[in-house]
Design a protein around this motif. Structure first.
Motif, PDB file in Angstrom:
ATOM      1  N   UNK A  20     -16.370  18.184  -0.079  1.00 27.66           N
ATOM      2  CA  UNK A  20     -17.191  17.024  -0.418  1.00 27.66           C
ATOM      3  C   UNK A  20     -18.670  17.375  -0.397  1.00 27.66           C
ATOM      4  N   UNK A  21     -19.414  16.772  -1.315  1.00 31.67           N
ATOM      5  CA  UNK A  21     -20.859  16.941  -1.369  1.00 31.67           C
ATOM      6  C   UNK A  21     -21.550  15.719  -0.783  1.00 31.67           C
ATOM      7  N   UNK A  22     -22.803  15.899  -0.401  1.00 30.27           N
ATOM      8  CA  UNK A  22     -23.647  14.797   0.036  1.00 30.27           C
ATOM      9  C   UNK A  22     -24.518  14.384  -1.147  1.00 30.27           C
ATOM     10  N   UNK A  23     -24.308  13.151  -1.613  1.00 30.67           N
ATOM     11  CA  UNK A  23     -25.000  12.661  -2.798  1.00 30.67           C
ATOM     12  C   UNK A  23     -26.009  11.602  -2.394  1.00 30.67           C
ATOM     13  N   UNK A  24     -27.236  11.770  -2.828  1.00 32.85           N
ATOM     14  CA  UNK A  24     -28.286  10.786  -2.584  1.00 32.85           C
ATOM     15  C   UNK A  24     -28.631  10.114  -3.907  1.00 32.85           C
ATOM     16  N   UNK A  25     -28.263   8.838  -4.045  1.00 39.24           N
ATOM     17  CA  UNK A  25     -28.573   8.074  -5.248  1.00 39.24           C
ATOM     18  C   UNK A  25     -29.940   7.428  -5.051  1.00 39.24           C
ATOM     19  N   UNK A  26     -30.829   7.689  -5.985  1.00 37.73           N
ATOM     20  CA  UNK A  26     -32.217   7.261  -5.857  1.00 37.73           C
ATOM     21  C   UNK A  26     -32.591   6.341  -7.010  1.00 37.73           C
ATOM     22  N   UNK A  27     -33.033   5.124  -6.672  1.00 36.64           N
ATOM     23  CA  UNK A  27     -33.468   4.180  -7.698  1.00 36.64           C
ATOM     24  C   UNK A  27     -34.830   3.602  -7.329  1.00 36.64           C
ATOM     25  N   UNK A  28     -35.687   3.452  -8.318  1.00 38.83           N
ATOM     26  CA  UNK A  28     -37.037   2.946  -8.081  1.00 38.83           C
ATOM     27  C   UNK A  28     -37.198   1.480  -8.462  1.00 38.83           C
ATOM     28  N   UNK A  29     -36.238   0.921  -9.203  1.00 43.16           N
ATOM     29  CA  UNK A  29     -36.382  -0.460  -9.677  1.00 43.16           C
ATOM     30  C   UNK A  29     -35.199  -1.354  -9.322  1.00 43.16           C
ATOM     31  N   UNK A  30     -34.007  -0.795  -9.202  1.00 43.22           N
ATOM     32  CA  UNK A  30     -32.824  -1.598  -8.910  1.00 43.22           C
ATOM     33  C   UNK A  30     -32.696  -1.855  -7.414  1.00 43.22           C
ATOM     34  N   UNK A  31     -32.021  -2.941  -7.080  1.00 44.26           N
ATOM     35  CA  UNK A  31     -31.717  -3.211  -5.689  1.00 44.26           C
ATOM     36  C   UNK A  31     -30.583  -2.321  -5.203  1.00 44.26           C
ATOM     37  N   UNK A  32     -30.334  -2.299  -3.905  1.00 47.15           N
ATOM     38  CA  UNK A  32     -29.314  -1.398  -3.350  1.00 47.15           C
ATOM     39  C   UNK A  32     -27.879  -1.789  -3.659  1.00 47.15           C
ATOM     40  N   UNK A  33     -27.657  -3.022  -4.125  1.00 48.70           N
ATOM     41  CA  UNK A  33     -26.280  -3.481  -4.345  1.00 48.70           C
ATOM     42  C   UNK A  33     -25.980  -3.750  -5.814  1.00 48.70           C
ATOM     43  N   UNK A  34     -26.745  -3.126  -6.721  1.00 52.88           N
ATOM     44  CA  UNK A  34     -26.565  -3.360  -8.154  1.00 52.88           C
ATOM     45  C   UNK A  34     -25.176  -2.982  -8.643  1.00 52.88           C
ATOM     46  N   UNK A  35     -24.757  -3.625  -9.737  1.00 50.93           N
ATOM     47  CA  UNK A  35     -23.412  -3.419 -10.260  1.00 50.93           C
ATOM     48  C   UNK A  35     -23.101  -1.986 -10.622  1.00 50.93           C
ATOM     49  N   UNK A  36     -23.950  -1.350 -11.428  1.00 49.96           N
ATOM     50  CA  UNK A  36     -23.673   0.011 -11.868  1.00 49.96           C
ATOM     51  C   UNK A  36     -23.824   1.001 -10.717  1.00 49.96           C
ATOM     52  N   UNK A  37     -24.911   0.868  -9.966  1.00 52.08           N
ATOM     53  CA  UNK A  37     -25.216   1.863  -8.942  1.00 52.08           C
ATOM     54  C   UNK A  37     -24.263   1.756  -7.757  1.00 52.08           C
ATOM     55  N   UNK A  38     -24.136   0.573  -7.172  1.00 50.99           N
ATOM     56  CA  UNK A  38     -23.332   0.433  -5.955  1.00 50.99           C
ATOM     57  C   UNK A  38     -21.864   0.151  -6.262  1.00 50.99           C
TER      58      UNK A  38
END
Length: 380
Positions: A2-20
């Motif tokens: 397993x890898x450690x993945x850091x998802x980084x967004x500058x405009x979306x909230x933390x619970x957005x549909x696509x991202x979260x």
């Protein structure tokens, strides 16, 4: 491994549909996932096994560089193997972290940013300033994307500009999640129309839809409209002052399950994006697939990506989104032909279950990460 993945967004909230709801939850099946996102306050939490880190976002957009600095600081504090970036400025942070820490970068292209950023800044479409800024954003974005080990794009239209420059994004469309155990209402009654948008802007066509329902009530006085999403204060005031509140209901922004439960109360879904600027014209909103999943026939803008889906699935009626009369006629057709409307809804639901579902995209996402994991260390 397993890898450690850091998802980084500058405009979306933390619970957005696509991202979260989609990408992070899918990746968490095989990897450790952290999301760093702007919010009203700093904080950390674990939700569904995903580490959420929020940095405080200043109220003024003029202070956006402060948000970026806070995101960078939080990003560098993470011991990540991959930085998965969702906007051009998030990608800039990811590329910087890559070269500083020797990690990998993935770029996830949600929008046609060369047209979206000038619009967000209030720059008039077609002006010299808009054209110059668009060209600058495009050149910088392409240059940064070349530094990423992998790219994803939300649609073929969004991917086209990158393919012209020799990049090959994997298409990860915003299809619906079909395994949420959401009830399907096969017996739809009444004349309640549904309109959904996360944050209702003028280009979503909410004014045109309200006007259309106002007109259709001359022949169908029981017709109503439910707005699902955040409503601007000026629109809320206008609804009250215009007397529209007698047939327009605001549900506000709803969590995933509550959103679907509310949409299930409708008879059809309205999706009338106005082609105000290029990013809207080529858009393929996830709202379309949410309507289809629930078996709602759609009245949708006759725009390229939307047209392809609605025509292929035979799940609704295409209209000129700027023509209120066409919207009125489409609503009347669905009211007058309930059996045909039901058939359109069934067609749409079948198309999502068989074709336009996130499970298919999840397989492509996980495969891309497995390939990334097995690849050699990132290039300089």
């Amino acid at each position: 491994m397993a890898m450690k993945i850091c998802m980084l967004t500058s405009t979306h909230g933390p619970s957005g549909g696509r991202i979260f709801q989609k990408e992070a939850k899918s990746l968490a099946k095989e990897h450790t996932v952290t999301i760093i996102a702007p919010s009203d306050r700093d904080g950390e939490s674990i939700i569904d096994g995903i580490h959420i880190i929020t940095v405080k976002r200043p109220k003024s957009t003029v202070l956006h560089p402060i948000t970026l600095f806070r995101l960078l600081r939080a990003c560098l504090a993470q011991d990540a193997d991959v930085y998965h970036c969702h906007e051009p400025d998030a990608l800039l942070i990811g590329v910087f972290a890559k070269h500083l820490k020797g990690k990998r970068v993935v770029y996830d292209i949600h929008e046609h940013w060369p047209s979206e950023i000038p619009f967000d800044l209030g720059i008039r479409n077609g002006s010299l300033t808009q054209r110059a800024l668009s060209a600058f954003v495009s050149n910088v974005e392409i240059a940064l994307a070349r530094r990423a080990e992998n790219t994803f794009a939300v649609s073929e239209s969004v991917a086209a500009r990158f393919r012209e420059k020799g990049l090959e994004p994997t298409i990860l469309s915003n299809y619906s999640i079909t395994d949420l155990d959401i009830s399907y209402n096969s017996d739809r009654n009444g004349r309640n129309l549904m309109f959904m948008a996360g944050n209702m802007q003028s280009f979503h066509g909410v004014n045109e839809c309200i006007e259309a329902v106002s007109q259709i009530r001359e022949h169908y006085p029981d017709a109503t409209l439910t707005l699902v999403g955040n409503i601007r204060e000026d629109l809320s005031s206008r609804i009250r002052e215009s007397g529209w509140s007698c047939f327009v209901t605001s549900a506000g922004f709803l969590p995933y399950r509550e959103m679907y439960e509310r949409l299930n109360e409708g008879i059809a879904g309205l999706l009338v994006f106005q082609p105000t600027y290029y990013n809207v014209s080529i858009g393929l909103p996830n709202k379309l697939f949410d309507y289809m999943l629930l078996g709602l026939p759609v009245i949708a803008s006759d725009l390229p990506e939307i047209r392809n889906v609605v025509t292929n699935a035979n799940c609704g009626i295409l209209v000129d989104p700027e023509n209120v009369t066409e919207i009125v006629n489409a609503i009347a057709y669905l009211f007058d032909n309930p059996d045909e409307a039901r058939k359109m809804g069934e067609n749409g639901r079948r198309a999502v279950l068989e074709q336009y579902n996130w499970s298919r995209m999840e397989a492509d996402l996980l495969r891309a990460y497995r390939n990334l994991e097995s690849a050699s260390s990132p290039s300089g």
